[in-house]
Design an enzyme around this catalytic site. Structure first.
Site, PDB file in Angstrom:
ATOM      1  N   TRP A 102      49.948  -1.170  23.806  1.00  0.00           N
ATOM      2  CA  TRP A 102      48.890  -2.027  23.238  1.00  0.00           C
ATOM      3  C   TRP A 102      47.614  -1.939  24.049  1.00  0.00           C
ATOM      4  O   TRP A 102      46.509  -1.956  23.507  1.00  0.00           O
ATOM      5  CB  TRP A 102      49.375  -3.469  23.076  1.00  0.00           C
ATOM      6  CG  TRP A 102      50.392  -3.561  21.972  1.00  0.00           C
ATOM      7  CD1 TRP A 102      51.706  -3.899  22.096  1.00  0.00           C
ATOM      8  CD2 TRP A 102      50.187  -3.257  20.580  1.00  0.00           C
ATOM      9  NE1 TRP A 102      52.333  -3.816  20.875  1.00  0.00           N
ATOM     10  CE2 TRP A 102      51.427  -3.431  19.929  1.00  0.00           C
ATOM     11  CE3 TRP A 102      49.093  -2.844  19.823  1.00  0.00           C
ATOM     12  CZ2 TRP A 102      51.600  -3.218  18.545  1.00  0.00           C
ATOM     13  CZ3 TRP A 102      49.254  -2.626  18.448  1.00  0.00           C
ATOM     14  CH2 TRP A 102      50.490  -2.812  17.832  1.00  0.00           C
ATOM     15  N   ASP A 171      44.822  -9.874  25.596  1.00  0.00           N
ATOM     16  CA  ASP A 171      45.579  -9.797  24.340  1.00  0.00           C
ATOM     17  C   ASP A 171      46.923 -10.466  24.590  1.00  0.00           C
ATOM     18  O   ASP A 171      47.831  -9.858  25.138  1.00  0.00           O
ATOM     19  CB  ASP A 171      45.746  -8.329  23.947  1.00  0.00           C
ATOM     20  CG  ASP A 171      46.677  -8.144  22.764  1.00  0.00           C
ATOM     21  OD1 ASP A 171      47.138  -9.155  22.194  1.00  0.00           O
ATOM     22  OD2 ASP A 171      46.943  -6.971  22.412  1.00  0.00           O
ATOM     23  N   LYS A 195      53.988 -13.267  16.184  1.00  0.00           N
ATOM     24  CA  LYS A 195      55.033 -13.269  17.201  1.00  0.00           C
ATOM     25  C   LYS A 195      55.443 -14.711  17.515  1.00  0.00           C
ATOM     26  O   LYS A 195      56.564 -15.097  17.239  1.00  0.00           O
ATOM     27  CB  LYS A 195      54.567 -12.555  18.478  1.00  0.00           C
ATOM     28  CG  LYS A 195      54.636 -11.026  18.415  1.00  0.00           C
ATOM     29  CD  LYS A 195      53.560 -10.392  17.589  1.00  0.00           C
ATOM     30  CE  LYS A 195      53.717  -8.896  17.448  1.00  0.00           C
ATOM     31  NZ  LYS A 195      52.607  -8.139  18.023  1.00  0.00           N
TER      32      LYS A 195
END
Ligand SMILES: *Cc1c(COP(=O)(O)O)cnc(C)c1O
Length: 360
Positions: A102, A171, A195
């Site tokens: 990511w 993030d 999530k």
């Protein structure tokens, strides 16, 4: 009906009581005579739901008053571009730390808008470590320092906050709400919802006031945090149903005792699973002990030829979505807030049984 245990990395498990409440209210929300999905986003009902959700989230995370809470769309991936577009601040460079897949995506997108200095990278360790802060090569005058506190694919998590002159931009897609954080440590926190927050389609941004109003002139209005803040997250038609569900999740979290209680539970779940993996010669987790994610637990089998059987049999046993990310292979158990401890116990029981039948 038997609900199974869902270890999906995202969209992930939601609390059962939240789903039950949404079901009960689906056709007629609190005697309004219609569904949430059919209401104007300007109606007092939806505005009230937004206000309550923001209030509860601020409570849970203890968000200081000088931060805006924005409910946006487009997922964390959209923020990979929105971050540099909102924060160029007249500067042309930013620092990024590369701790996994990511981070890499955020770096690639950042490079489209400014000079990216990769201040540290864990690629050499195959992303099984976090480079220590004293090895980071930060640049002078960086607009911000970006990193990924929890790498969802590699299962690597920061349990410390780096010091830097530039504002920290993080993030937090797969760690937000899993434990208390000090929001004041950060300039910008962003997260896709699917999530630990709610259903896909909603994106959370928490931004410090002084970082607003410095967007690049070409920043689209839909990506501009200042525009969103002024419109109270309703610049266009927002994802009302996703936000309603997120609001129910926030209420559920408060009822569980808030983030301190979630941390206790999440640490217990993770340590059971890592403990079992470490005790077994049949399973392995590659991440350095101090950086193991509380939310995403990747593991491999000693013999990868057994992967297919493991996945088929675990699914038959009601343990869903244990396949590792295609970039790393093996298995991954995501054990977010809404995955109960009983699910972790059931997974360990299954792993022990599978090992007994297949080892040696
Ligand atoms: C899932 C995830 C993303 C991607 O989120 P989208 O909402 O699908 O764009 C980005 N970063 C991290 C850390 C993630 O876990």
């Amino acid at each position: 009906m038997a609900r199974k245990y869902n270890f999906c990395a995202g969209p992930a498990a939601l609390p059962e009581t939240v789903l039950e409440q949404a079901r009960d209210e689906l056709l007629d929300w609190q005697d309004a005579g219609l569904s949430i999905m059919e209401m104007s986003h300007r109606s007092p009902e939806i505005v009230g739901i937004y206000e309550r959700a923001e209030h509860d989230l601020r409570d849970l995370l203890a968000v200081p008053d000088n931060y805006k809470v924005l409910f946006l769309q487009g997922g964390a991936s959209t923020q990979f571009g929105a971050v540099p577009l909102n924060l160029t601040r007249g500067d042309a460079s930013a620092d990024y730390v590369n701790t996994g897949q990511w981070s890499k995506k955020a770096i690639a997108e950042g490079k489209r808008y400014l000079n990216v200095n990769v201040a540290a990278s864990a690629e050499d360790s195959n992303f099984s470590t976090i480079p220590p802060r004293d090895s980071w090569q930060l640049s002078n005058g960086a607009a911000y320092l970006h990193y990924t506190p929890n790498e969802t694919i590699g299962g690597v998590e920061f349990f410390w906050t780096p010091e830097a002159d530039a504002p920290l931009v993080v993030d937090m897609s797969s760690t937000i709400l899993s434990r208390p954080i000090n929001v004041a440590d950060y300039g910008v926190i962003y997260a896709g919802a699917q999530k630990n927050i709610g259903p896909a389609g909603l994106t959370l941004v928490i931004v410090r006031d002084d970082l607003l109003g410095q967007a690049h002139p070409l920043c689209p209005a839909m990506l501009n945090w200042q525009v969103a803040a002024e419109a109270e997250s309703m610049y266009n038609t927002p994802p009302t149903f996703a936000l309603y569900l997120a609001g129910l999740v926030f209420q559920w979290l408060k009822a569980q005792g808030g983030l301190a209680a979630m941390e206790t539970l999440n640490r217990r779940k993770a340590s059971k699973l890592y403990g079992y993996i470490d005790d077994s010669a049949f399973y392995a987790n590659p991440v350095e002990t101090a950086s193991r994610s509380l939310m995403n637990v990747p593991f491999t089998l000693a013999n990868s030829e057994l992967d297919k059987a493991f996945l088929a049999e675990s699914e038959a046993a009601g343990l869903l979505n244990l396949k590792g990310h295609r970039s790393v292979g093996g298995m991954r158990a995501s054990i977010y807030n809404a995955v109960p401890e009983a699910a972790v116990d059931a997974l360990i029981d299954f792993m022990r049984d599978f090992e007994a039948r297949n080892a040696g």
